[in-house]
Design a protein around this motif. Sequence first.
Motif, PDB file in Angstrom:
ATOM      1  N   GLY A 219      41.846  34.819  36.035  1.00 46.47           N
ATOM      2  CA  GLY A 219      41.163  33.664  36.602  1.00 46.47           C
ATOM      3  C   GLY A 219      41.135  32.452  35.693  1.00 46.47           C
ATOM      4  O   GLY A 219      41.178  31.302  36.158  1.00 46.47           O
ATOM      5  N   PHE A 220      41.073  32.666  34.387  1.00 45.32           N
ATOM      6  CA  PHE A 220      41.070  31.542  33.455  1.00 45.32           C
ATOM      7  C   PHE A 220      42.415  30.813  33.464  1.00 45.32           C
ATOM      8  O   PHE A 220      42.476  29.596  33.286  1.00 45.32           O
ATOM      9  CB  PHE A 220      40.728  32.016  32.043  1.00 45.32           C
ATOM     10  N   VAL A 221      43.495  31.570  33.650  1.00 45.45           N
ATOM     11  CA  VAL A 221      44.813  30.947  33.789  1.00 45.45           C
ATOM     12  C   VAL A 221      44.820  30.016  34.993  1.00 45.45           C
ATOM     13  O   VAL A 221      45.277  28.868  34.928  1.00 45.45           O
ATOM     14  CB  VAL A 221      45.916  32.014  33.910  1.00 45.45           C
ATOM     15  N   HIS A 222      44.299  30.495  36.120  1.00 45.72           N
ATOM     16  CA  HIS A 222      44.236  29.670  37.325  1.00 45.72           C
ATOM     17  C   HIS A 222      43.486  28.377  37.038  1.00 45.72           C
ATOM     18  O   HIS A 222      43.904  27.289  37.433  1.00 45.72           O
ATOM     19  CB  HIS A 222      43.537  30.418  38.457  1.00 45.72           C
ATOM     20  N   GLU A 223      42.371  28.494  36.331  1.00 45.76           N
ATOM     21  CA  GLU A 223      41.502  27.348  36.117  1.00 45.76           C
ATOM     22  C   GLU A 223      42.149  26.292  35.232  1.00 45.76           C
ATOM     23  O   GLU A 223      42.153  25.102  35.561  1.00 45.76           O
ATOM     24  CB  GLU A 223      40.176  27.811  35.511  1.00 45.76           C
ATOM     25  N   VAL A 224      42.704  26.707  34.085  1.00 49.00           N
ATOM     26  CA  VAL A 224      43.236  25.696  33.165  1.00 49.00           C
ATOM     27  C   VAL A 224      44.554  25.111  33.673  1.00 49.00           C
ATOM     28  O   VAL A 224      44.887  23.965  33.355  1.00 49.00           O
ATOM     29  CB  VAL A 224      43.409  26.266  31.737  1.00 49.00           C
ATOM     30  N   MET A 225      45.309  25.868  34.461  1.00 48.51           N
ATOM     31  CA  MET A 225      46.541  25.317  35.011  1.00 48.51           C
ATOM     32  C   MET A 225      46.246  24.393  36.190  1.00 48.51           C
ATOM     33  O   MET A 225      46.968  23.418  36.423  1.00 48.51           O
ATOM     34  CB  MET A 225      47.483  26.443  35.412  1.00 48.51           C
ATOM     35  N   GLU A 226      45.197  24.695  36.926  1.00 50.43           N
ATOM     36  CA  GLU A 226      44.774  23.809  38.022  1.00 50.43           C
ATOM     37  C   GLU A 226      44.402  22.438  37.475  1.00 50.43           C
ATOM     38  O   GLU A 226      44.588  21.411  38.145  1.00 50.43           O
ATOM     39  CB  GLU A 226      43.586  24.429  38.765  1.00 50.43           C
ATOM     40  N   GLU A 227      43.909  22.397  36.255  1.00 48.10           N
ATOM     41  CA  GLU A 227      43.528  21.129  35.627  1.00 48.10           C
ATOM     42  C   GLU A 227      44.715  20.182  35.473  1.00 48.10           C
ATOM     43  O   GLU A 227      44.536  18.964  35.445  1.00 48.10           O
ATOM     44  CB  GLU A 227      42.895  21.383  34.261  1.00 48.10           C
ATOM     45  N   ILE A 228      45.911  20.732  35.372  1.00 52.28           N
ATOM     46  CA  ILE A 228      47.101  19.884  35.232  1.00 52.28           C
ATOM     47  C   ILE A 228      47.957  19.924  36.500  1.00 52.28           C
ATOM     48  O   ILE A 228      49.139  19.560  36.486  1.00 52.28           O
ATOM     49  CB  ILE A 228      47.936  20.279  33.994  1.00 52.28           C
ATOM     50  N   GLY A 229      47.361  20.387  37.582  1.00 45.48           N
ATOM     51  CA  GLY A 229      48.023  20.334  38.882  1.00 45.48           C
ATOM     52  C   GLY A 229      49.016  21.425  39.172  1.00 45.48           C
ATOM     53  O   GLY A 229      49.882  21.267  40.029  1.00 45.48           O
ATOM     54  N   ALA A 278      49.086  33.693  20.291  1.00 42.28           N
ATOM     55  CA  ALA A 278      47.804  34.389  20.413  1.00 42.28           C
ATOM     56  C   ALA A 278      47.446  34.592  21.875  1.00 42.28           C
ATOM     57  O   ALA A 278      47.768  33.769  22.744  1.00 42.28           O
ATOM     58  CB  ALA A 278      46.707  33.602  19.711  1.00 42.28           C
ATOM     59  N   ASP A 279      46.791  35.700  22.158  1.00 43.28           N
ATOM     60  CA  ASP A 279      46.348  36.024  23.513  1.00 43.28           C
ATOM     61  C   ASP A 279      44.914  35.524  23.693  1.00 43.28           C
ATOM     62  O   ASP A 279      43.978  36.078  23.117  1.00 43.28           O
ATOM     63  CB  ASP A 279      46.407  37.540  23.724  1.00 43.28           C
ATOM     64  N   PRO A 280      44.692  34.483  24.487  1.00 38.19           N
ATOM     65  CA  PRO A 280      43.339  33.934  24.634  1.00 38.19           C
ATOM     66  C   PRO A 280      42.373  34.870  25.352  1.00 38.19           C
ATOM     67  O   PRO A 280      41.152  34.692  25.254  1.00 38.19           O
ATOM     68  CB  PRO A 280      43.561  32.653  25.443  1.00 38.19           C
ATOM     69  N   SER A 281      42.900  35.869  26.058  1.00 30.85           N
ATOM     70  CA  SER A 281      42.006  36.814  26.743  1.00 30.85           C
ATOM     71  C   SER A 281      41.253  37.692  25.751  1.00 30.85           C
ATOM     72  O   SER A 281      40.273  38.356  26.121  1.00 30.85           O
ATOM     73  CB  SER A 281      42.795  37.689  27.723  1.00 30.85           C
ATOM     74  N   GLN A 282      41.685  37.681  24.488  1.00 33.19           N
ATOM     75  CA  GLN A 282      41.003  38.473  23.462  1.00 33.19           C
ATOM     76  C   GLN A 282      39.922  37.670  22.734  1.00 33.19           C
ATOM     77  O   GLN A 282      39.219  38.211  21.885  1.00 33.19           O
ATOM     78  CB  GLN A 282      42.026  38.978  22.436  1.00 33.19           C
ATOM     79  N   VAL A 283      39.787  36.401  23.065  1.00 31.82           N
ATOM     80  CA  VAL A 283      38.790  35.548  22.412  1.00 31.82           C
ATOM     81  C   VAL A 283      37.394  35.912  22.897  1.00 31.82           C
ATOM     82  O   VAL A 283      37.160  36.071  24.103  1.00 31.82           O
ATOM     83  CB  VAL A 283      39.081  34.060  22.689  1.00 31.82           C
ATOM     84  N   GLU A 284      36.487  36.058  21.980  1.00 31.29           N
ATOM     85  CA  GLU A 284      35.095  36.351  22.317  1.00 31.29           C
ATOM     86  C   GLU A 284      34.268  35.076  22.212  1.00 31.29           C
ATOM     87  O   GLU A 284      34.568  34.181  21.423  1.00 31.29           O
ATOM     88  CB  GLU A 284      34.537  37.430  21.383  1.00 31.29           C
ATOM     89  N   GLY A 285      33.216  35.005  22.988  1.00 38.51           N
ATOM     90  CA  GLY A 285      32.354  33.831  22.977  1.00 38.51           C
ATOM     91  C   GLY A 285      31.947  33.451  24.379  1.00 38.51           C
ATOM     92  O   GLY A 285      32.201  34.181  25.349  1.00 38.51           O
ATOM     93  N   ASN A 286      31.312  32.272  24.495  1.00 40.30           N
ATOM     94  CA  ASN A 286      30.867  31.836  25.809  1.00 40.30           C
ATOM     95  C   ASN A 286      32.046  31.309  26.630  1.00 40.30           C
ATOM     96  O   ASN A 286      33.180  31.230  26.149  1.00 40.30           O
ATOM     97  CB  ASN A 286      29.763  30.786  25.682  1.00 40.30           C
ATOM     98  N   ARG A 287      31.763  30.934  27.853  1.00 45.77           N
ATOM     99  CA  ARG A 287      32.806  30.511  28.784  1.00 45.77           C
ATOM    100  C   ARG A 287      33.610  29.328  28.244  1.00 45.77           C
ATOM    101  O   ARG A 287      34.838  29.308  28.335  1.00 45.77           O
ATOM    102  CB  ARG A 287      32.158  30.141  30.126  1.00 45.77           C
ATOM    103  N   GLU A 288      32.934  28.356  27.656  1.00 49.17           N
ATOM    104  CA  GLU A 288      33.622  27.174  27.147  1.00 49.17           C
ATOM    105  C   GLU A 288      34.547  27.517  25.988  1.00 49.17           C
ATOM    106  O   GLU A 288      35.626  26.941  25.851  1.00 49.17           O
ATOM    107  CB  GLU A 288      32.613  26.105  26.742  1.00 49.17           C
ATOM    108  N   ALA A 289      34.116  28.467  25.152  1.00 50.25           N
ATOM    109  CA  ALA A 289      34.962  28.867  24.021  1.00 50.25           C
ATOM    110  C   ALA A 289      36.237  29.539  24.528  1.00 50.25           C
ATOM    111  O   ALA A 289      37.335  29.303  23.998  1.00 50.25           O
ATOM    112  CB  ALA A 289      34.190  29.803  23.099  1.00 50.25           C
ATOM    113  N   VAL A 290      36.090  30.370  25.554  1.00 43.44           N
ATOM    114  CA  VAL A 290      37.257  31.052  26.115  1.00 43.44           C
ATOM    115  C   VAL A 290      38.188  30.048  26.802  1.00 43.44           C
ATOM    116  O   VAL A 290      39.412  30.072  26.610  1.00 43.44           O
ATOM    117  CB  VAL A 290      36.819  32.145  27.102  1.00 43.44           C
ATOM    118  N   LEU A 291      37.611  29.142  27.587  1.00 42.29           N
ATOM    119  CA  LEU A 291      38.437  28.128  28.247  1.00 42.29           C
ATOM    120  C   LEU A 291      39.168  27.264  27.235  1.00 42.29           C
ATOM    121  O   LEU A 291      40.322  26.885  27.441  1.00 42.29           O
ATOM    122  CB  LEU A 291      37.566  27.244  29.151  1.00 42.29           C
ATOM    123  N   SER A 292      38.510  26.954  26.131  1.00 43.28           N
ATOM    124  CA  SER A 292      39.150  26.165  25.082  1.00 43.28           C
ATOM    125  C   SER A 292      40.379  26.888  24.529  1.00 43.28           C
ATOM    126  O   SER A 292      41.415  26.256  24.265  1.00 43.28           O
ATOM    127  CB  SER A 292      38.149  25.884  23.956  1.00 43.28           C
TER     128      SER A 292
END
Length: 320
Positions: A219-229, A278-292
């Motif tokens: 789902g995070f992939v969908h979100e950040v790619m949607e940001e650039i259309g 790096a695999d961002p799905s392995q990042v721990e933290g809040n939602r904004e940290a993961v999206l970043s």
Amino acid sequence: MRRPREFDRKTDRIVTVTLDPSTITSINPDEVHEWRIAIYDLVEDNCFAPARVAVGGPFALHLSIIGNYIVLDVRHPETYEPIAAHYLSLTPFRRLIRDYFRIRDSYYESIKIAQPFQIEAVDMARRALHNEAAELLRTRLDNKLEMDLNTARRLFTLICAVQPYASRIDERESKLPSVLFVCSMNSVRSPIAAALARRLYPGRIIARSAGVRSGKADGFVHEVMEEIGIDMSVHTPHTMDELVANRFDLVVTLSPDAPEAVARRGLEMGDEEHWPTADPSQVEGNREAVLSAYRSLRDTLHAQVRQRLEPLVSGGSQSA
């Protein structure tokens, strides 16, 4: 006379539909919106099950267009493991598809200017066309994929919505440069890279992605790619065993386990590179940290893809 199948509405149904971005292509938001409406209508209410398989539902349906065939690829909705796939020739549907667009356009025009009886006449013609197409679809898929009439009507609408925008590229015969991106599960890194390549060089390159093993949509992939259309909701994870082509001008591995898997697969390639990513799905933290972390991956891959593929697309050296 077809014997009606008794469907279990809890299991005999499609719960997600994805489209192959390599063979069904458009950057027009109106066209993409039409796809989404057709997909929503199909998923919202359907009765569907592959015939002659023991695997129970619900199911995911992945559509691609290869030559004159639309591929109906039925998968597990969580793991995306293949269950059944069928090539449906579009030839018997050509007249019906042409009539679909003609009647659709007439219907929209009649709503603006026609009298109620004229609107009703066009609507009756539209319903008759859908019924004819639905019966033909069920006949062609008999003993392969089972569905009720309403599901067949909605599936025909989706086929009409996507088929005009098929790239019609046969990867085995195309002269376009080709690149394959490989990561662990084809969920994050490799599909982002392939989507960026297609965005940067539309119609100038064949960009594929695959995983060492099958993963889940992210789902995070969908979100950040949607940001650039870029609509990544169309992506279905695939493994290298499902690749149509066996030769690529460039293979890029993005995860530690990918180079060995590529070597085992025995692909023919002009060049191979490893981009430690790096695999961002392995990042721990809040939602904004993961999206970043996902945005950072997206932007880093955008720069790498542009720099590396420009000479390949321009006909220069395949080596960096």
